[in-house]
Design an enzyme around this catalytic site. Structure first.
Site, mmCIF file in Angstrom:
data_model
loop_
_atom_site.group_PDB
_atom_site.id
_atom_site.type_symbol
_atom_site.label_atom_id
_atom_site.label_comp_id
_atom_site.label_asym_id
_atom_site.label_seq_id
_atom_site.Cartn_x
_atom_site.Cartn_y
_atom_site.Cartn_z
ATOM 1 C CB SER A 178 -0.956 -0.001 1.194
ATOM 2 O OG SER A 178 -0.243 -0.182 2.401
ATOM 3 C CG HIS A 206 -3.733 -0.930 -2.143
ATOM 4 N ND1 HIS A 206 -4.224 0.350 -2.139
ATOM 5 C CD2 HIS A 206 -3.547 -1.265 -0.840
ATOM 6 C CE1 HIS A 206 -4.315 0.784 -0.903
ATOM 7 N NE2 HIS A 206 -3.907 -0.178 -0.080
ATOM 8 C CE LYS A 237 -7.535 0.116 0.753
ATOM 9 N NZ LYS A 237 -7.916 1.199 1.679
HETATM 10 C C1 LIG Z 1 -3.319 -3.545 2.254
HETATM 11 C C2 LIG Z 1 -4.543 -3.102 2.978
HETATM 12 N N1 LIG Z 1 -5.295 -4.015 3.614
HETATM 13 C C3 LIG Z 1 -6.415 -3.665 4.270
HETATM 14 C C4 LIG Z 1 -6.839 -2.360 4.326
HETATM 15 C C5 LIG Z 1 -8.074 -2.018 5.098
HETATM 16 O O1 LIG Z 1 -9.137 -1.796 4.226
HETATM 17 P P1 LIG Z 1 -10.362 -0.842 4.646
HETATM 18 O O2 LIG Z 1 -9.891 0.564 4.449
HETATM 19 O O3 LIG Z 1 -11.442 -1.246 3.708
HETATM 20 O O4 LIG Z 1 -10.668 -1.141 6.063
HETATM 21 C C6 LIG Z 1 -6.086 -1.377 3.668
HETATM 22 C C7 LIG Z 1 -6.512 0.049 3.631
HETATM 23 O O5 LIG Z 1 -6.621 0.780 4.496
HETATM 24 C C8 LIG Z 1 -4.902 -1.740 2.999
HETATM 25 O O6 LIG Z 1 -4.143 -0.822 2.412
#
Ligand SMILES: Cc1ncc(COP(=O)(O)O)c(C=O)c1O
Length: 375
Positions: A178, A206, A237
């Protein structure tokens, strides 16, 4: 009581690590308004520009008319609607799996799957730069946490070699990291997992809607459809909605529905979030230009980048913040990412390109980058 709070807040301030909000007054496509100023947003995860797509907004509004806003209860009580069912069917098909289960956020999906599948008899083996939600899930699970060097398969194999004593070995990786935008070496991870009878769990937050010709994700990108044991993803996202999901075998999903506490003990996703995600998946399937435009715009800004996440490493936290302010003054919104989100000394501007940016907007960012951060 709680005197340490004042001390710790002062300490964060002194180290340039204090966090505060910028309040967005309006969002329209790639433009956001903050303090009355319209800026080009280059730091959202709305990769396909779907969060304010007219068709998606219409579907979400129709769901509000039909169901109201809140689901009113957990899925297993009275919060399950036909939109939840339809979304899970569509997610399973999109990810080429037998079944899928949605969670209220991606964070909870990681908590809900990891924590439910492993315990103190098991080990979880993770990439050093995995997302915080994976790390938190590992801590909650009580399994032994082992960390391999970022993308380093020799380091992963060494850990696998000395982990035979555990009941289960679970390898967890982000598909696209990320904060760095690099891609996990899936073919090698799958090979090692097979050789050492480990289970693979890949976080496609992502990569969903981003990687692969049709945006299916990392398996399509590498031509490895069906090879990952458990897929986790978010609706928040590229799909422009809210929520997380797990896709896998029917038995896995049945088990999670019965056992996963972060699934069971929380209110269901708002039906409008399901409707928005469903509409987004439909658009991605029907309009191949969306994924293509994202790739085109990524290449326009950074020809060597395989993903729309383009980090510009600055180093010190206060320097990254000062630089973000300079971009702000030029009408470009970039957010400074600092520890503990990234390792100390690697504070950065995390640029994200979307399918919705225009050539002119990308040219504007490129020229500002050249002027403010000369190579
Ligand atoms: C790699 C990754 N996993 C999980 C999440 C969590 O997702 P959410 O924002 O839908 O809770 C994110 C983002 O914040 C992320 O970048």
């Amino acid at each position: 009581m709680l005197e340490f709070i004042e001390q710790e807040l002062a300490d964060l301030q002194a180290r340039g690590l204090s966090r505060s909000f910028k309040s967005v007054e309006n969002i329209s496509g790639t433009k956001i308004t903050i303090n009355g100023r319209k800026l080009i947003n280059f730091c959202s995860n709305n990769y396909l520009g779907l969060a304010d797509d007219p068709q998606i907004k219409a579907q979400a509004c129709a769901a509000i008319q039909a169901f109201g806003f809140g689901a009113g209860a957990a899925r297993l009580v009275s919060g399950n609607t036909i939109l939840h069912d339809q979304l899970e069917e569509k997610l399973a098909r999109f990810k080429n799996r037998a079944a899928a289960l949605t969670f209220s956020t991606g964070y909870l999906a990681n908590l809900g799957v990891i924590n439910t599948l492993v315990n103190e008899n098991d080990t979880i083996i993770i990439d050093r730069l995995n997302h915080a939600s994976i790390i938190d899930a590992c801590r909650l699970s009580r399994a032994k946490l082992q960390v391999y060097e970022h993308l380093n398969m020799t380091s992963l194999e060494k850990i696998l070699q000395r982990s035979a004593k555990f009941r289960q070995r679970l390898i967890v990786t982000d598909a696209v990291f990320s904060m760095d935008g690099d891609i996990a070496p899936l073919p090698e991870i799958i090979k090692l997992a097979k050789a050492y009878q480990a289970i693979t769990l890949v976080d496609e937050a992502h990569s969903t809607g981003v990687l692969g010709e049709t945006g299916q994700g990392i398996e399509e990108y590498f031509g490895l459809t069906g090879q990952i044991d458990i897929i986790m993803g978010t609706l928040s996202k590229a799909l422009g909605s809210l929520g997380g999901f797990i896709a896998g075998s029917q038995k896995l999903i049945d088990y999670l529905r019965n056992k996963s506490r972060p699934f069971i003990y929380t209110t269901a996703l708002p039906p409008s979030a399901c409707a928005a995600a469903l509409a987004a998946l439909k658009l991605i399937e029907e309009d191949s230009c969306l994924v293509r435009n994202l790739k085109r715009n990524t290449t326009l800004l950074s020809p060597q980048s395989a993903t729309p996440i383009i980090p510009v490493i600055i180093g010190q936290a206060d320097q990254a913040v000062a630089l973000a302010e300079k971009f702000f003054d030029r009408g470009i919104f970039l957010s400074a990412i600092r520890p503990p989100t990234v390792p100390a000394g690697s504070s950065r501007l995390r640029i994200t390109v979307t399918a919705a940016h225009t050539k002119e907007e990308i040219a504007c960012l490129a020229s500002s980058l050249q002027e403010l951060i000369p190579a």
